[in-house]
Write a protein that holds these residues in place. Structure first.
Motif, PDB file in Angstrom:
ATOM      1  N   UNK A   1      47.701  52.904 -15.523  1.00  0.00           N
ATOM      2  CA  UNK A   1      46.796  53.629 -14.776  1.00  0.00           C
ATOM      3  C   UNK A   1      47.345  53.186 -13.041  1.00  0.00           C
ATOM      4  N   UNK A   2      48.276  51.905 -13.204  1.00  0.00           N
ATOM      5  CA  UNK A   2      48.892  51.792 -12.020  1.00  0.00           C
ATOM      6  C   UNK A   2      47.789  51.518 -10.843  1.00  0.00           C
ATOM      7  N   UNK A   3      46.589  50.934 -11.599  1.00  0.00           N
ATOM      8  CA  UNK A   3      45.658  51.142 -10.520  1.00  0.00           C
ATOM      9  C   UNK A   3      45.967  49.296  -9.885  1.00  0.00           C
TER      10      UNK A   3
ATOM     11  N   UNK B   1      53.773  55.444  -3.690  1.00  0.00           N
ATOM     12  CA  UNK B   1      53.057  56.514  -3.122  1.00  0.00           C
ATOM     13  C   UNK B   1      52.958  56.037  -1.600  1.00  0.00           C
ATOM     14  N   UNK B   2      52.867  55.869  -0.867  1.00  0.00           N
ATOM     15  CA  UNK B   2      52.383  55.017   0.830  1.00  0.00           C
ATOM     16  C   UNK B   2      50.907  55.392   0.910  1.00  0.00           C
TER      17      UNK B   2
ATOM     18  N   UNK C   1      43.133  52.311  -4.500  1.00  0.00           N
ATOM     19  CA  UNK C   1      44.965  52.877  -4.607  1.00  0.00           C
ATOM     20  C   UNK C   1      45.519  53.152  -6.235  1.00  0.00           C
ATOM     21  N   UNK C   2      45.945  53.462  -6.542  1.00  0.00           N
ATOM     22  CA  UNK C   2      46.760  53.495  -7.774  1.00  0.00           C
ATOM     23  C   UNK C   2      48.131  54.279  -7.767  1.00  0.00           C
ATOM     24  N   UNK C   3      49.069  54.419  -8.478  1.00  0.00           N
ATOM     25  CA  UNK C   3      50.142  54.363  -8.491  1.00  0.00           C
ATOM     26  C   UNK C   3      50.379  55.588  -9.882  1.00  0.00           C
ATOM     27  N   UNK C   4      50.317  55.410 -10.935  1.00  0.00           N
ATOM     28  CA  UNK C   4      50.502  55.991 -11.619  1.00  0.00           C
ATOM     29  C   UNK C   4      51.742  56.096 -12.808  1.00  0.00           C
TER      30      UNK C   4
END
Length: 529
Positions: free
Chosen positions: A152-154, A177-178, A186-189
């Motif tokens: 999840x890019x956690x 993402x900023x 926060x996560x990126x995906x």
């Protein structure tokens, strides 16, 4: 009133209007513990000249305000001769960030990764889902970005290290993402993280480093003093001056090699369990309430602020614990096998987190003593994965069971209902089976206790139609590779074990921080090659 405006007013009253500089959001979160009083919580960072007055510092302390530590790593270079370029083994979070900071400081690292780059790796995973043909070198576990790429890019972590913020800033600079700089969770995906990983690779190469894919470590070559002077790989011998070992928790062959050659490794506790899936809408309704969801559907601002429903629950019973892990809102259960004849599941979400189901691991703590009958912690996990493969009927189909049947434990196998398993992209490669027989009884009992207790935290957690998928066995490394305070292996003075695979991290951010720390220790000894 905006959070920064409110903070400006309060700080000006406390410190004097002329003493407060630029303000920005440092972190924001949503407190949804009470559905009738869901609250947005902001932490605001202000630029203040603390050197101007000791009185300002005293006032800050009395008001309970904190200063933010500088997150830029301070590099101190040693003078010892580095006999060759540093070599980084593995291109997961620890390997990527150790290589990146080495490259930024002129060390021109060589990186070897057994799997493929992001594009080819994604193709391999899709092909596995379509055909059931597993590439044991390039899959959910192995390849550019490590296991975290297909999660999840956690970026949530429990460690308190200024380098955490440095990692987040680097990720944003390279395409994340900023919002990861300000979100409390926060996560990126997975979809965006692939581009970020490619950008990190490109930056390392731009700075003089080299990244070699489909290049697996096979052995190390030492001189008469025991120092590593080269490594053997499937692509040939590579000379090097020092090695950062960042192979990840699934590189089981590396553990075997280290044991054979007398390196000090020790078994460590781990956790195993099942993935639980609910409808995303049901999770959000349970956490936020119908009225708040209705408002979110009518207001993009409220929807954005509210985010998607996440939970984290735990229960301790005596010396044993059960907890939720790696919760993926609007995500899917992925097939994480990296060995023939074993079924492994994990969870991932794309950045939008808008899938029909939400999933999470429900895991039980396991000690090395629990695994003795299987031959050890790694053998214990491997046996469970093979058992799951058999229960699925082969072809990497995963065994699934409804929560109702699992909790009842009377051998009933009901058909899957509204919550359809998302394993392998929801292609139906699952088999209804008795997951209550997959694990030893003490694990199954704790899983049942946990699911029932967590239903007290979130209504519907124990919904009979929710779905369980097995087996979740790769939550952490089965071993710890022992290292000295200087960062090097207790057996070899220029081998630096790091990250999850070495047993010193537990997620993307903590692994990246450990990789940076190990690279800094290497640089503190050796000058640039």
């Amino acid at each position: 009133m905006a959070a920064t405006d409110f903070a400006q007013k309060k700080l000006s009253a406390l410190l004097g209007k002329g003493n407060v500089g630029k303000l920005s959001i440092y972190r924001k979160s949503v407190d949804a513990r009470r559905r009738d009083k869901i609250t947005a919580v902001y932490s605001v960072m202000a630029e203040i000249d603390l050197q101007a007055s000791e009185a300002l510092t005293e006032r800050l302390g009395k008001a309970g305000l904190q200063t933010v530590a500088d997150d830029t790593p301070v590099i101190e270079k040693g003078s010892a001769r580095l006999g060759g370029r540093p070599l980084v083994v593995g291109f997961g979070p620890a390997g990527m960030f150790s290589a990146l900071i080495l490259a930024e400081n002129g060390y021109r690292p060589i990186v070897i990764e057994r799997g493929d780059d992001t594009d080819k790796r994604a193709e391999k995973v899709l092909d596995f889902y379509r055909t059931g043909q597993l590439d044991t070198e390039s899959n959910i576990q192995f390849g550019a970005g490590g296991a975290g790429t297909f999660s999840d890019g956690k970026l949530v972590t429990r460690i308190n290290d200024p380098k955490c913020r440095y990692v987040l800033k680097k990720l944003v600079a390279l395409g994340a993402p900023e919002a990861v700089l300000t979100e409390a969770k926060p996560h990126v995906g997975t979809d965006l993280l692939m581009d970020v990983v490619s950008n990190i690779k490109n930056e390392i190469e731009r700075l003089g480093g080299q990244v070699l894919f489909r290049t697996a470590l096979k052995n190390v070559i030492t001189d008469g003093s025991g120092k590593i002077i080269a490594v053997g790989t499937n692509a040939g011998e590579i000379k090097c001056g020092a090695v950062i070992l960042a192979t990840g928790h699934s590189a089981r062959d590396v553990y075997g090699y280290l044991k054979e050659h007398g390196f000090e490794i020790s078994e460590k506790p781990l956790s195993v369990g099942l993935r639980i899936e609910h409808k995303r809408r049901a999770v959000e309704e349970a956490l936020f309430g119908r009225e708040m969801l209705r408002k979110a559907e009518q207001s993009e601002e409220i929807r954005k602020l509210l985010g998607h429903g996440e939970y984290a629950y735990s229960l301790r019973a005596g010396e044993r614990a059960v907890y939720t892990f790696c919760m993926c809102p609007g995500g899917e259960v992925v097939a994480g096998a990296s060995e023939e004849g074993g079924v492994v599941c994990n969870g991932m979400s794309r950045h939008a987190r808008d899938g029909e189901n939400s999933n999470s691991a429900v895991c039980v703590s396991v000690t090395p003593q629990d695994c003795r009958a299987f031959g050890g912690t790694m053998e214990f996990c491997r046996a469970l994965e093979r058992r799951a493969y058999e229960m699925g009927g082969g072809g990497y189909a995963a065994p699934v069971q409804t929560v109702g049947d699992f909790l009842e434990g009377k051998g009933r196998i009901s058909p899957i209902g509204d919550v359809f398993p998302t394993y392998m992209g929801g292609n139906g490669n699952v088999k209804v089976a008795r997951l209550d027989t997959l694990y030893p009884e003490f694990i199954t009992d704790m899983l049942r206790k946990g699911i029932r207790r967590f239903a007290g935290n979130m209504k519907g957690f124990d919904a009979p139609g929710a779905v369980l998928t097995g087996a979740e066995t790769r939550t952490s490394a089965p071993y710890r590779i022992e290292r000295l305070e200087s960062g090097v292996s207790a057996r070899c003075e220029n081998l630096y074990p790091c990250g999850e695979g070495a047993g010193y991290a537990g997620g993307i951010t903590s692994a990246a921080v450990d990789g940076i720390s190990q690279a800094m220790k290497l640089m503190s000894v050796y000058g640039t090659p």
